[in-house]
Design an enzyme around this catalytic site. Structure first.
Site, short mmCIF file in Angstrom:
data_model
loop_
_atom_site.label_atom_id
_atom_site.label_comp_id
_atom_site.label_asym_id
_atom_site.label_seq_id
_atom_site.Cartn_x
_atom_site.Cartn_y
_atom_site.Cartn_z
N VAL A 29 -36.53 69.90 72.69
CA VAL A 29 -36.07 69.84 71.30
C VAL A 29 -36.48 71.17 70.69
CG1 VAL A 29 -36.24 68.63 69.10
CG2 VAL A 29 -36.44 67.34 71.24
N HIS A 30 -35.48 72.00 70.39
CA HIS A 30 -35.69 73.38 69.96
C HIS A 30 -35.08 73.58 68.59
CE1 HIS A 30 -35.26 77.76 69.94
NE2 HIS A 30 -36.11 77.79 70.96
N VAL A 31 -35.89 73.98 67.61
CA VAL A 31 -35.40 74.17 66.25
C VAL A 31 -35.05 75.63 66.03
CG1 VAL A 31 -35.90 73.93 63.80
CG2 VAL A 31 -36.83 72.27 65.43
N ILE B 277 -31.57 71.94 68.63
CA ILE B 277 -30.96 71.85 69.96
C ILE B 277 -31.67 70.77 70.77
CG2 ILE B 277 -30.47 73.14 72.07
CD1 ILE B 277 -30.77 75.67 69.98
#
Length: 179
Positions: A97-99, A145
């Site tokens: 989980v990529h911000v 993402i």
């Protein structure tokens, strides 16, 4: 406890969205939930060649309407990086989980973690809060993402909603089929 204390307590902890079961044991299909509410886009539409080329795996992204990012699956936090967290689901899916795009350059500025490496999380539990104003001020995109980093181990990793659809945090967005 006074009224003000009750209010502080309610606003201090982000509220988790309702989420469906993260695996359908009969079909062998796992479900990843939207980590935020917003507009879903295909991985190919993410404005970063590493993600859009699925170098880090299949999945999708969401243009967020909120700052709190929730766990998309039940599992264990394997890595925390300020702007991103890795989770190994109970069924073996490795989820990133990529911000944001290039937000690694913020070196954690504007991000507050609600989980750390080794923590057990459940789908819908707050993972981190991203200050989208800080991200925008730095000139970065804030899409969240959701990538399956071990995509090659599965028969398929597919979006379960149309690109451009609006979703609520906790809604099913990606299906992972076992071989």
């Amino acid at each position: 406890m006074g009224l003000f204390d009750m209010f502080k307590k309610k606003t201090a902890e982000p509220q988790a969205p309702a989420v469906p079961a993260s695996i359908d044991a009969q079909s062998g299909v796992d479900v990843l939930c939207a980590p935020v509410s917003g507009k879903v886009i295909a991985m190919s539409e993410v404005p970063d060649p590493v993600f859009s080329g699925e170098v880090l795996g299949g999945g999708c992204a969401v243009w967020p309407e909120e700052d709190v990012v929730y766990a998309p699956v039940d599992g264990t936090v394997t890595v925390t990086m300020g702007h991103a967290m890795g989770i190994k689901s109970d069924s073996g899916i490795e989820v990133l989980v990529h911000v944001g795009v290039d937000t690694v350059n913020l070196q954690g500025k504007g991000f507050t973690a609600h989980a750390v490496q080794g923590d057990r999380v459940v789908a819908g539990q707050p993972l981190l809060t991203a200050d989208r104003a800080v991200i925008a001020e730095a000139g970065y995109k804030d899409c969240v993402i959701l990538a399956v980093s071990n995509t090659a181990e599965f028969a398929s990793v597919d979006m379960s909603v149309e690109s451009g659809s609006s979703v609520a945090a906790g809604a099913p967005v990606v299906s992972v089929a076992r071989r």
